[in-house]
Design a protein around this motif. Structure first.
Motif, PDB file in Angstrom:
ATOM      1  N   PRO A   1      -3.829  -1.113  -4.826  1.00 38.67           N
ATOM      2  CA  PRO A   1      -4.197  -0.949  -3.422  1.00 38.67           C
ATOM      3  C   PRO A   1      -3.507  -1.966  -2.516  1.00 38.67           C
ATOM      4  O   PRO A   1      -3.180  -3.073  -2.948  1.00 38.67           O
ATOM      5  N   PRO A   2      -3.306  -1.613  -1.251  1.00 38.56           N
ATOM      6  CA  PRO A   2      -2.695  -2.545  -0.298  1.00 38.56           C
ATOM      7  C   PRO A   2      -3.583  -3.751  -0.028  1.00 38.56           C
ATOM      8  O   PRO A   2      -4.807  -3.660  -0.070  1.00 38.56           O
TER       9      PRO A   2
ATOM     10  N   THR B   1     -10.141   5.345  -5.146  1.00 40.09           N
ATOM     11  CA  THR B   1      -9.083   4.394  -5.467  1.00 40.09           C
ATOM     12  C   THR B   1      -9.107   4.134  -6.970  1.00 40.09           C
ATOM     13  O   THR B   1     -10.080   3.577  -7.485  1.00 40.09           O
TER      14      THR B   1
ATOM     15  N   GLN C   1      -2.196   5.744   5.274  1.00 42.54           N
ATOM     16  CA  GLN C   1      -2.866   5.536   6.561  1.00 42.54           C
ATOM     17  C   GLN C   1      -2.651   6.727   7.483  1.00 42.54           C
ATOM     18  O   GLN C   1      -3.587   7.224   8.116  1.00 42.54           O
TER      19      GLN C   1
ATOM     20  N   TRP D   1      -6.680   1.067   0.463  1.00 36.53           N
ATOM     21  CA  TRP D   1      -5.861   2.177   0.976  1.00 36.53           C
ATOM     22  C   TRP D   1      -6.325   2.650   2.352  1.00 36.53           C
ATOM     23  O   TRP D   1      -5.521   3.092   3.167  1.00 36.53           O
TER      24      TRP D   1
ATOM     25  N   CYS E   1      -9.824  -7.231  -2.308  1.00 29.88           N
ATOM     26  CA  CYS E   1      -9.228  -7.364  -0.982  1.00 29.88           C
ATOM     27  C   CYS E   1      -9.519  -8.754  -0.421  1.00 29.88           C
ATOM     28  O   CYS E   1     -10.567  -9.336  -0.685  1.00 29.88           O
TER      29      CYS E   1
ATOM     30  N   GLY F   1       0.615   0.337  -3.403  1.00 29.09           N
ATOM     31  CA  GLY F   1       0.173   0.029  -2.047  1.00 29.09           C
ATOM     32  C   GLY F   1       0.697  -1.277  -1.500  1.00 29.09           C
ATOM     33  O   GLY F   1       0.566  -1.552  -0.302  1.00 29.09           O
ATOM     34  N   GLN F   2       1.300  -2.109  -2.370  1.00 30.43           N
ATOM     35  CA  GLN F   2       1.922  -3.336  -1.887  1.00 30.43           C
ATOM     36  C   GLN F   2       3.225  -3.033  -1.140  1.00 30.43           C
ATOM     37  O   GLN F   2       3.757  -3.892  -0.441  1.00 30.43           O
TER      38      GLN F   2
ATOM     39  N   ASN G   1       4.364   2.987   1.473  1.00 33.84           N
ATOM     40  CA  ASN G   1       3.302   3.733   0.790  1.00 33.84           C
ATOM     41  C   ASN G   1       1.975   3.594   1.525  1.00 33.84           C
ATOM     42  O   ASN G   1       1.249   4.570   1.726  1.00 33.84           O
ATOM     43  N   HIS G   2       1.653   2.362   1.919  1.00 34.50           N
ATOM     44  CA  HIS G   2       0.401   2.147   2.653  1.00 34.50           C
ATOM     45  C   HIS G   2       0.429   2.905   3.973  1.00 34.50           C
ATOM     46  O   HIS G   2      -0.536   3.575   4.353  1.00 34.50           O
ATOM     47  N   GLN G   3       1.534   2.836   4.689  1.00 35.20           N
ATOM     48  CA  GLN G   3       1.644   3.537   5.967  1.00 35.20           C
ATOM     49  C   GLN G   3       1.512   5.043   5.788  1.00 35.20           C
ATOM     50  O   GLN G   3       0.922   5.733   6.625  1.00 35.20           O
TER      51      GLN G   3
END
Length: 202
Positions: A109-110, A151, A84, A134, A122, A74-75, A79-81
């Motif tokens: 996770p992002p 997650t 989402q 995420w 986070c 997710g970094q 991948n995060h996009q």
């Protein structure tokens, strides 16, 4: 004709050179045999293939679950996009038809950092929603479990293989790609059906 001299000059200034593929690495080793090399593979496919017999993964157990999964760091922004986009445009409709579905997200996770205990946390803003995870930037941020989103973080080879074998399918909703999607190799390796966007498929 100038490529090799330029490479020699460039490598003389570098502490380390990383290659995308094993073929690239082998070609570089032939061209520059005096240089030391290391083999790196971020997705532990080789370790999954070579686990001792007593650690062999079970057969696919997807008949006992309603899991679909995504594998990726997710970094990495793409991948995060991807997650989402999937949560925003697909997840509600899927859950309406299959309320027992759970989305299993494998990978760091992002927007997270590793704290002193080794767990990921986070970064937080003065007011919710959390600035990370995420589901960050989607309607599900802050109540992922209730929305069927699990997650799992980073898993080593053996638990990753067992987890992926429990999936009904793997998703790769990548909207843009910056390189080889090694995450797809896990689905191919384990025979898990894969649903991908055109960008990921290419």
């Amino acid at each position: 004709s100038s490529l090799r001299p330029r490479q020699q000059s460039l490598y003389a200034l570098a502490d380390q050179v990383a290659h995308v593929s094993a073929d690239d690495s082998a070609a570089e080793q032939r061209a520059f045999p005096a240089q030391r090399s290391w083999q790196l593979l971020r997705t532990p496919l080789r370790a999954m293939r070579t686990l001792p017999a007593q650690q062999a993964a079970p057969r696919r157990i997807y008949g006992q679950t309603r899991h679909i999964g995504f594998l990726g760091n997710g970094q990495t922004a793409t991948n995060h996009q991807a997650v989402q986009w999937f949560l925003t445009h697909c997840w509600a409709a899927l859950r309406a038809k299959q309320p027992a579905l759970r989305l299993r997200l494998l990978g760091r996770p992002p927007g997270t950092f590793s704290n002193a205990s080794g767990t990921f946390a986070c970064t937080t803003l003065p007011t919710p929603p959390p600035h990370g995870g995420w589901a960050w930037g989607t309607p599900y941020a802050g109540h992922e479990q209730a929305a069927g989103i699990d997650t799992l973080g980073f898993l080593e080879a053996e638990p990753m293989r067992v987890e992926v074998l429990s999936w009904r399918l793997m998703i790769a909703p990548i909207r843009a790609t910056t390189g080889i999607n090694t995450k797809l190799l896990v689905a191919f390796e384990l025979g898990v059906p894969l649903v991908a966007t055109a960008a990921a498929a290419a």
